[in-house]
Scaffold this motif. Structure first.
Motif, PDB file in Angstrom:
ATOM      1  N   TYR A  77      30.341  49.274  35.443  1.00  0.00           N
ATOM      2  CA  TYR A  77      30.894  48.137  34.718  1.00  0.00           C
ATOM      3  C   TYR A  77      31.729  47.314  35.683  1.00  0.00           C
ATOM      4  O   TYR A  77      32.594  47.843  36.398  1.00  0.00           O
ATOM      5  CB  TYR A  77      31.758  48.600  33.541  1.00  0.00           C
ATOM      6  N   ASN A  78      31.453  46.009  35.746  1.00  0.00           N
ATOM      7  CA  ASN A  78      32.186  45.065  36.581  1.00  0.00           C
ATOM      8  C   ASN A  78      32.926  44.076  35.695  1.00  0.00           C
ATOM      9  O   ASN A  78      32.396  43.654  34.660  1.00  0.00           O
ATOM     10  CB  ASN A  78      31.232  44.289  37.498  1.00  0.00           C
ATOM     11  N   TRP A  79      34.127  43.700  36.092  1.00  0.00           N
ATOM     12  CA  TRP A  79      34.855  42.682  35.338  1.00  0.00           C
ATOM     13  C   TRP A  79      35.512  41.694  36.296  1.00  0.00           C
ATOM     14  O   TRP A  79      35.818  42.014  37.445  1.00  0.00           O
ATOM     15  CB  TRP A  79      35.903  43.323  34.425  1.00  0.00           C
ATOM     16  N   GLU A  80      35.692  40.473  35.795  1.00  0.00           N
ATOM     17  CA  GLU A  80      36.331  39.408  36.563  1.00  0.00           C
ATOM     18  C   GLU A  80      37.729  39.159  36.001  1.00  0.00           C
ATOM     19  O   GLU A  80      38.286  40.015  35.326  1.00  0.00           O
ATOM     20  CB  GLU A  80      35.473  38.135  36.510  1.00  0.00           C
ATOM     21  N   GLY A  81      38.289  37.988  36.274  1.00  0.00           N
ATOM     22  CA  GLY A  81      39.605  37.661  35.763  1.00  0.00           C
ATOM     23  C   GLY A  81      40.668  37.758  36.827  1.00  0.00           C
ATOM     24  O   GLY A  81      40.392  37.753  38.033  1.00  0.00           O
TER      25      GLY A  81
END
Length: 396
Positions: free
Chosen positions: A239-243
């Motif tokens: 799982y990859n997330w930005e922000g």
């Protein structure tokens, strides 16, 4: 493009968000887009060994510190953890499918057998990656051929020493590549003949499942491929997330049956978890693995065995690393602490601390300096090695 992202794109066709193409040059040939790229690196390394209680070249093959060296300084000019490479790719879209081909060949700087080989000896050439891909947004991507395995891949891709050197294999013989953190927190992902299916990415979630040509767990050095009644299986979820605090987390699993020389059957099995996050200019990463029937350095083979050849007992191994980085301008500071342990066949603990400075002189050229301190412990005692290297890596 940042060099760290470029490396991740080059190795195994693995792309992180925003990484783009690994090839610096591309051109059209009919319906195909061809790409060509690679890297060249070189490091001047000084290692110092204190063979302590174990003595140089002792009986425990899993012991990495000192290796075959005596209590002296050793100097070498060699590759780092990455060999030099020449990477060719071809891609096109036909009948609704994205097609791709990749042939990546790696080259050693030192002569065959290490830095101390005869003057007229040849350096090594290794075709580590030869694979095809096909798929689309609806079905995902099928990968078929020789490529890096899934197990421990994120650990090596995110090690600060991936573009550097880290620990040498032995103090007096750097070999084809150095170890980086191999055996000091994670095992080698290996180059496997495999067929994988990567599902379509959804909301940052990703998953890959596949089969690989089984490895010989006992009889052959270097993780030689061997026939078996069943293939090896591996899988990965992530799982990859930005922000404001971008990051990722992933976990992999690997299993294969092994026929032992005792006539019994056993398994090579392992699982791991990796995570990283960026907070302003700081980066934090962590990794942990457990394995049965594998050493802390490799998935199989005689040199670093996963089984006792007389009794068939499986090795039990585990390891971890913690890493912090700080980026200011074009310069990055990094600190990596890693430990691995084997408990059954060849009991040993290996520890590594690496401090590195990495400066992007240009978008393609990185200059760096690293200092690593390594220790191996057994029931007899311990050995210590320190290594300092200066070098550069150029991506084209």
């Amino acid at each position: 493009m940042k060099l760290s992202k470029l490396v991740m794109a080059m190795l195994g066709g693995v792309c992180v968000a925003g990484a783009g193409s690994a090839q610096a040059a591309s051109w059209e040939a009919g319906d195909w887009t061809l790409g060509l790229g690679g890297n060249i690196n070189a490091f001047y390394t000084v290692t110092s060994c204190d063979s302590g209680d174990l003595n140089a070249g002792g009986t425990t093959l899993a012991r990495l510190a000192c290796g075959s060296a005596t209590n002296t300084d050793n100097h070498s000019v060699s590759n780092g953890l990455l060999p030099a490479s020449l990477n060719f790719s071809a891609k096109t879209r036909q009948d609704g499918y994205d097609l791709g081909a990749n042939i990546n060949v790696y080259y050693g700087l030192t002569s065959q057998g290490g830095a101390g080989s005869d003057a007229l000896a040849f350096s090594t050439v290794d075709a580590r990656q030869i694979y095809l891909t096909f798929g689309n947004a609806n079905m995902g991507t099928i990968t078929m051929g020789r490529n890096f395995g899934l197990f421990a891949l994120d650990a090596i891709l995110n090690d600060i020493s991936l573009i550097g050197s880290g620990p040498t294999f032995t103090a007096d013989d750097p070999g084809h590549t150095t170890l980086g953190g191999l055996g000091y927190g994670y095992p080698y992902t290996d180059r496997l003949a495999q067929i994988n299916w990567t599902l379509p990415t959804s909301g940052g979630f990703s998953a890959t499942i596949g089969v690989f040509n089984p490895l010989d767990g006992v009889e052959s050095g270097g993780g030689k491929a061997a026939g078996n009644a069943n293939p090896g299986f591996h899988g990965k979820v992530g799982y990859n997330w930005e922000g404001s605090t971008p990051g990722m987390i992933s976990a992999t699993y690997l299993v294969q049956d092994v026929d032992l020389t005792t006539g019994a059957s056993s398994q090579i099995e392992g699982w791991d978890i990796f995570g990283k996050v960026s907070i302003d200019n700081f980066g934090l990463a962590g990794y942990y693995f457990q394995g049965d029937g594998m050493s802390t350095l490799a998935l199989g083979g005689l040199v670093f065995p996963g089984f006792n050849q007389a009794t068939g007992q499986a090795e039990e191994s585990n390891g971890y690393y913690l890493q912090g980085t700080y980026q200011f301008g074009k310069t990055k500071l990094g600190l990596n602490w890693g430990e691995s342990e084997q408990k059954k066949v060849s009991p040993v603990e290996n520890r590594r601390v690496t401090l590195g400075v990495y400066h992007n002189l240009t978008s393609s050229l990185t200059l760096m300096a690293e200092y690593s301190d390594m220790e191996s412990k057994t029931s007899v005692g311990s050995d210590d090695t320190s290594a300092f290297n200066l070098g550069a890596i150029l991506f084209f």
